[in-house]
Scaffold this motif. Structure first.
Motif, PDB file in Angstrom:
ATOM      1  N   GLY A   1       5.758   3.842   5.335  1.00  0.00           N
ATOM      2  CA  GLY A   1       5.043   2.456   5.875  1.00  0.00           C
ATOM      3  C   GLY A   1       5.927   1.930   6.830  1.00  0.00           C
ATOM      4  O   GLY A   1       6.674   2.371   7.527  1.00  0.00           O
ATOM      5  N   ASP A   2       5.661   0.575   6.838  1.00  0.00           N
ATOM      6  CA  ASP A   2       5.953  -0.319   7.967  1.00  0.00           C
ATOM      7  C   ASP A   2       7.651  -0.308   8.353  1.00  0.00           C
ATOM      8  O   ASP A   2       7.698  -0.526   9.419  1.00  0.00           O
ATOM      9  CB  ASP A   2       5.589  -1.822   7.868  1.00  0.00           C
ATOM     10  N   CYS A   3       8.220  -0.113   7.145  1.00  0.00           N
ATOM     11  CA  CYS A   3       9.693  -0.267   7.238  1.00  0.00           C
ATOM     12  C   CYS A   3      10.400   1.099   7.729  1.00  0.00           C
ATOM     13  O   CYS A   3      11.604   1.069   7.980  1.00  0.00           O
ATOM     14  CB  CYS A   3      10.403  -0.484   5.766  1.00  0.00           C
TER      15      CYS A   3
ATOM     16  N   LEU B   1       0.954  -1.217  -0.029  1.00  0.00           N
ATOM     17  CA  LEU B   1      -0.132  -0.061  -0.078  1.00  0.00           C
ATOM     18  C   LEU B   1       0.660   1.276   0.074  1.00  0.00           C
ATOM     19  O   LEU B   1       0.565   2.215  -0.834  1.00  0.00           O
ATOM     20  CB  LEU B   1      -0.781   0.014   1.292  1.00  0.00           C
ATOM     21  N   ALA B   2       1.839   1.428   0.779  1.00  0.00           N
ATOM     22  CA  ALA B   2       2.810   2.483   0.890  1.00  0.00           C
ATOM     23  C   ALA B   2       3.417   2.772  -0.641  1.00  0.00           C
ATOM     24  O   ALA B   2       3.510   3.751  -0.931  1.00  0.00           O
ATOM     25  CB  ALA B   2       3.709   2.349   2.053  1.00  0.00           C
ATOM     26  N   GLY B   3       3.958   1.583  -1.059  1.00  0.00           N
ATOM     27  CA  GLY B   3       4.673   1.822  -2.357  1.00  0.00           C
ATOM     28  C   GLY B   3       3.608   2.279  -3.387  1.00  0.00           C
ATOM     29  O   GLY B   3       3.932   3.471  -4.155  1.00  0.00           O
TER      30      GLY B   3
ATOM     31  N   ARG C   1       8.318  -7.860  -4.576  1.00  0.00           N
ATOM     32  CA  ARG C   1       8.742  -9.107  -4.681  1.00  0.00           C
ATOM     33  C   ARG C   1       7.668  -9.836  -4.825  1.00  0.00           C
ATOM     34  O   ARG C   1       7.828 -11.177  -5.391  1.00  0.00           O
ATOM     35  CB  ARG C   1       9.415  -9.230  -3.038  1.00  0.00           C
ATOM     36  N   GLU C   2       6.322  -9.666  -4.379  1.00  0.00           N
ATOM     37  CA  GLU C   2       5.247 -10.805  -4.735  1.00  0.00           C
ATOM     38  C   GLU C   2       4.835 -10.744  -6.201  1.00  0.00           C
ATOM     39  O   GLU C   2       4.902  -9.715  -6.689  1.00  0.00           O
ATOM     40  CB  GLU C   2       3.964 -10.226  -3.714  1.00  0.00           C
ATOM     41  N   ARG C   3       4.020 -11.773  -6.664  1.00  0.00           N
ATOM     42  CA  ARG C   3       3.650 -11.746  -7.784  1.00  0.00           C
ATOM     43  C   ARG C   3       2.140 -11.053  -8.009  1.00  0.00           C
ATOM     44  O   ARG C   3       1.752 -10.953  -9.336  1.00  0.00           O
ATOM     45  CB  ARG C   3       3.580 -13.325  -8.288  1.00  0.00           C
TER      46      ARG C   3
ATOM     47  N   PHE D   1      -5.207   2.984  14.585  1.00  0.00           N
ATOM     48  CA  PHE D   1      -5.164   1.575  14.322  1.00  0.00           C
ATOM     49  C   PHE D   1      -6.650   0.881  14.661  1.00  0.00           C
ATOM     50  O   PHE D   1      -7.071   1.229  15.702  1.00  0.00           O
ATOM     51  CB  PHE D   1      -4.099   0.719  15.090  1.00  0.00           C
ATOM     52  N   TRP D   2      -7.079  -0.175  13.833  1.00  0.00           N
ATOM     53  CA  TRP D   2      -8.143  -0.935  14.401  1.00  0.00           C
ATOM     54  C   TRP D   2      -7.701  -2.488  14.135  1.00  0.00           C
ATOM     55  O   TRP D   2      -7.091  -2.986  13.399  1.00  0.00           O
ATOM     56  CB  TRP D   2      -9.286  -0.452  13.215  1.00  0.00           C
ATOM     57  N   SER D   3      -8.813  -3.147  15.009  1.00  0.00           N
ATOM     58  CA  SER D   3      -8.748  -4.629  14.634  1.00  0.00           C
ATOM     59  C   SER D   3     -10.123  -5.105  14.925  1.00  0.00           C
ATOM     60  O   SER D   3     -11.028  -4.513  15.816  1.00  0.00           O
ATOM     61  CB  SER D   3      -7.619  -5.094  15.934  1.00  0.00           C
TER      62      SER D   3
ATOM     63  N   ASP E   1      -4.624  -4.895  -0.070  1.00  0.00           N
ATOM     64  CA  ASP E   1      -4.750  -4.316   1.150  1.00  0.00           C
ATOM     65  C   ASP E   1      -4.376  -5.561   2.254  1.00  0.00           C
ATOM     66  O   ASP E   1      -4.749  -6.714   1.870  1.00  0.00           O
ATOM     67  CB  ASP E   1      -5.904  -3.709   1.650  1.00  0.00           C
ATOM     68  N   ARG E   2      -3.778  -5.393   3.548  1.00  0.00           N
ATOM     69  CA  ARG E   2      -3.452  -6.537   4.208  1.00  0.00           C
ATOM     70  C   ARG E   2      -4.617  -6.628   5.264  1.00  0.00           C
ATOM     71  O   ARG E   2      -4.616  -7.853   5.822  1.00  0.00           O
ATOM     72  CB  ARG E   2      -2.201  -6.450   5.051  1.00  0.00           C
ATOM     73  N   PRO E   3      -5.074  -5.815   5.833  1.00  0.00           N
ATOM     74  CA  PRO E   3      -5.985  -5.769   6.978  1.00  0.00           C
ATOM     75  C   PRO E   3      -7.244  -6.852   6.636  1.00  0.00           C
ATOM     76  O   PRO E   3      -7.243  -7.680   7.488  1.00  0.00           O
ATOM     77  CB  PRO E   3      -6.665  -4.505   7.389  1.00  0.00           C
TER      78      PRO E   3
ATOM     79  N   LEU F   1       1.143 -15.179   8.505  1.00  0.00           N
ATOM     80  CA  LEU F   1       0.248 -14.470   7.937  1.00  0.00           C
ATOM     81  C   LEU F   1       0.516 -12.930   7.454  1.00  0.00           C
ATOM     82  O   LEU F   1       0.395 -12.037   8.221  1.00  0.00           O
ATOM     83  CB  LEU F   1      -0.953 -14.473   8.833  1.00  0.00           C
ATOM     84  N   ARG F   2       1.180 -12.865   6.272  1.00  0.00           N
ATOM     85  CA  ARG F   2       1.576 -11.641   5.906  1.00  0.00           C
ATOM     86  C   ARG F   2       0.983 -11.323   4.433  1.00  0.00           C
ATOM     87  O   ARG F   2       0.680 -10.192   4.112  1.00  0.00           O
ATOM     88  CB  ARG F   2       3.302 -11.299   6.047  1.00  0.00           C
ATOM     89  N   THR F   3       0.850 -12.230   3.569  1.00  0.00           N
ATOM     90  CA  THR F   3       0.632 -12.095   2.363  1.00  0.00           C
ATOM     91  C   THR F   3      -0.596 -12.875   1.852  1.00  0.00           C
ATOM     92  O   THR F   3      -1.155 -13.666   2.799  1.00  0.00           O
ATOM     93  CB  THR F   3       1.787 -12.757   1.372  1.00  0.00           C
TER      94      THR F   3
ATOM     95  N   THR G   1      -6.783 -11.247   7.576  1.00  0.00           N
ATOM     96  CA  THR G   1      -7.031 -11.801   9.053  1.00  0.00           C
ATOM     97  C   THR G   1      -8.520 -11.815   9.230  1.00  0.00           C
ATOM     98  O   THR G   1      -8.885 -12.257  10.135  1.00  0.00           O
ATOM     99  CB  THR G   1      -6.232 -11.494  10.112  1.00  0.00           C
ATOM    100  N   LYS G   2      -9.138 -11.059   8.291  1.00  0.00           N
ATOM    101  CA  LYS G   2     -10.643 -10.806   8.682  1.00  0.00           C
ATOM    102  C   LYS G   2     -11.530 -11.573   7.488  1.00  0.00           C
ATOM    103  O   LYS G   2     -11.582 -12.686   7.431  1.00  0.00           O
ATOM    104  CB  LYS G   2     -10.893  -9.108   8.694  1.00  0.00           C
ATOM    105  N   SER G   3     -11.986 -10.735   6.350  1.00  0.00           N
ATOM    106  CA  SER G   3     -12.901 -11.285   5.450  1.00  0.00           C
ATOM    107  C   SER G   3     -12.345 -12.712   4.607  1.00  0.00           C
ATOM    108  O   SER G   3     -12.827 -13.460   4.425  1.00  0.00           O
ATOM    109  CB  SER G   3     -13.234 -10.187   4.366  1.00  0.00           C
TER     110      SER G   3
ATOM    111  N   SER H   1      12.787  -8.794  -6.723  1.00  0.00           N
ATOM    112  CA  SER H   1      13.444  -8.107  -5.240  1.00  0.00           C
ATOM    113  C   SER H   1      14.474  -7.199  -5.428  1.00  0.00           C
ATOM    114  O   SER H   1      15.269  -7.776  -6.237  1.00  0.00           O
ATOM    115  CB  SER H   1      13.626  -9.540  -4.482  1.00  0.00           C
ATOM    116  N   ALA H   2      14.331  -6.264  -4.611  1.00  0.00           N
ATOM    117  CA  ALA H   2      15.663  -5.513  -4.298  1.00  0.00           C
ATOM    118  C   ALA H   2      16.640  -6.354  -3.537  1.00  0.00           C
ATOM    119  O   ALA H   2      16.282  -6.845  -2.557  1.00  0.00           O
ATOM    120  CB  ALA H   2      15.405  -4.219  -3.924  1.00  0.00           C
ATOM    121  N   THR H   3      18.027  -6.213  -3.856  1.00  0.00           N
ATOM    122  CA  THR H   3      18.901  -7.279  -3.110  1.00  0.00           C
ATOM    123  C   THR H   3      20.105  -6.249  -2.451  1.00  0.00           C
ATOM    124  O   THR H   3      20.407  -6.786  -1.509  1.00  0.00           O
ATOM    125  CB  THR H   3      19.546  -8.098  -3.893  1.00  0.00           C
TER     126      THR H   3
END
Ligand code: FAD
Length: 385
Positions: free
Chosen positions: A257-259, A11-13, A34-36, A303-305, A41-43, A116-118, A46-48, A75-77
């Motif tokens: 973002g997260d990084c 999302l940040a990218g 890195r992903e194909r 943040f929400w959960s 969105d990641r939220p 659970l990330r992707t 773990t939900k829907s 991937s950037a190396t």
């Protein structure tokens, strides 16, 4: 700036690409991921997605209209000034956006485990959550609680192993966390307990007990995905160190973002926030800074959960030692607020009380003080305290 390379297609990218074009940047943009998958969105993972209510969560964006050269599966190396090394060769740049997010921490041991990330992680786990399956979730943080919710709903026998004295203790402290313990009805919640190793057929706990499991899920946190920057001439400390403009120590570079660990004027602290709202909104500032404009990122983090049928929301930043007050008892709807020494609001945690969250976030933003006696009455709106 003629060529911007964005590393990380989360999302940040992708929001940074949108923000660059929104500001009239007409040069070349390359987005390396890195992903194909295209950005998603990641939220909801773990939900829907885990609940089987949706299959994909793609970000609503038009990459063709953004005229971005999207390089999925790359991937950037490594990074050196002016060039990113990737698994498919070198990319020269004169503006760089680091948006590589975070990677999940795995449990020790050779047995099979899920993280659970992707999107792919979510589909794999969903397929394993069948009625009667014995599921061990390590970690009762945000992700662990949401996975436990989905696993219960799927009819699994769920054990949650948490090292701390209460769920969510790392995020919001053991006292608030203890108020969420009752939500684990029907779940075997093991507090003060740690997984020693994942083995074939289950997990061994520290102390030697063995828990049989068909499915083991690691929900023990993430680390900023910055290993590829280890040899770069760039300050790293709990992620990429950036200033209040989101500029990294290497010229022509921003991180988002997260990084990214940015300097917050408001909280006079360095914050690295692993939340969707940051990935959504910080890119405007990152893009402006990269184009030489003067912009500052200084939000009240949010943040929400969604766990065990409750909507849980948090806004602000609460260093240890601040005064904690409750609005409402631990059953039903309640909130907790952290007050500073001068009675200004540092943070709010709301359970099924979205108004407290919205009003509290505004009050934190304005820096106003509250009356502690009125505050503890849940019937008095926060904005009137
Ligand atoms: P990411 O989304 O991690 O994207 C980074 C991308 O960069 C990834 O696709 C990664 O593969 C890629 N990448 C990494 N290294 C490289 C490299 N070297 N080269 C190329 N590409 C690379 N937040 C909330 O506020 N509320 C929630 O309810 C919530 N639920 C969540 C549930 C789950 C399961 C997860 C995982 C996160 C949740 N979050 C939630 C957090 C939120 O999703 C993150 O804060 C957000 O995704 C961060 O976006 P990002 O773009 O910084 O990083």
């Amino acid at each position: 700036v003629d060529h911007v390379v964005v590393v990380g297609a989360g999302l940040a990218g992708v929001r940074t690409v949108e923000a660059l074009r929104g500001r009239g940047f007409g040069g070349t943009i390359t987005l390396v991921g890195r992903e194909r998958h295209r950005p998603y969105d990641r939220p909801p993972l773990t939900k829907s997605v885990l609940l089987g209510e949706s299959d994909t969560t793609f970000v609503d964006t038009d990459l063709a209209a953004l005229r971005v050269a999207f390089r999925p599966g790359v991937s950037a190396t490594a990074l050196r000034p002016g060039a990113v090394e990737t698994t498919e060769g070198e990319l020269r740049y004169d503006g760089l956006v680091i948006a590589t997010g975070a990677d999940p921490v795995r449990l020790p041991g050779d047995g099979p485990q899920h993280v659970l990330r992707t999107l792919d992680d979510a589909h794999e786990l969903r397929a394993a959550l069948v009625p009667g399956a014995r599921v061990v979730v390590a970690g009762a943080g945000w992700v662990g609680a949401e996975v436990a919710t989905a696993a219960r709903r799927a009819g699994c026998a769920v054990t949650v192993v948490e090292a701390g004295p209460a769920p969510l203790a790392t995020a919001v402290g053991p006292e608030i966390g203890a108020r969420t313990e009752r939500w684990y009805d029907g779940v075997d919640l093991r507090l003060g307990s740690m997984v020693h190793s994942v083995e074939e057929g289950g997990v061994e706990l520290v102390g030697g007990e063995f828990l049989d499991a068909h499915v083991v899920v690691a929900g023990i946190g993430v680390r900023p995905a910055v290993q590829w920057l280890a040899d770069a001439d760039l300050d790293l400390h709990n992620g990429v160190v950036v200033d209040e403009h989101l500029r990294a120590s290497l010229p022509g570079t921003v991180a988002v973002g997260d990084c990214a660990a940015w300097w917050s004027r408001r909280f006079q602290d360095r914050l690295r926030v692993e939340h969707w709202d940051t990935a959504l909104n910080a890119p405007e500032v990152a893009a402006a800074s990269l184009l030489g404009e003067d912009a500052v990122y200084d939000p009240v983090p949010y943040f929400w959960s969604e766990q065990f049928g409750h909507m849980v929301q948090y806004a602000g930043h609460h260093p240890a030692g601040e005064r904690l007050l409750y609005r409402g008892g631990s059953e039903g709807k309640w909130s907790a607020v952290w007050l500073r020494g001068d009675d200004s609001l540092a943070a709010v945690f709301a359970v099924d009380r979205p108004r407290d969250l919205v009003q509290g976030r505004r009050i934190i933003g304005a820096g106003s003080r509250l009356d502690a006696e009125r505050l503890v009455d849940p019937d008095v709106p926060l904005r009137d305290c």
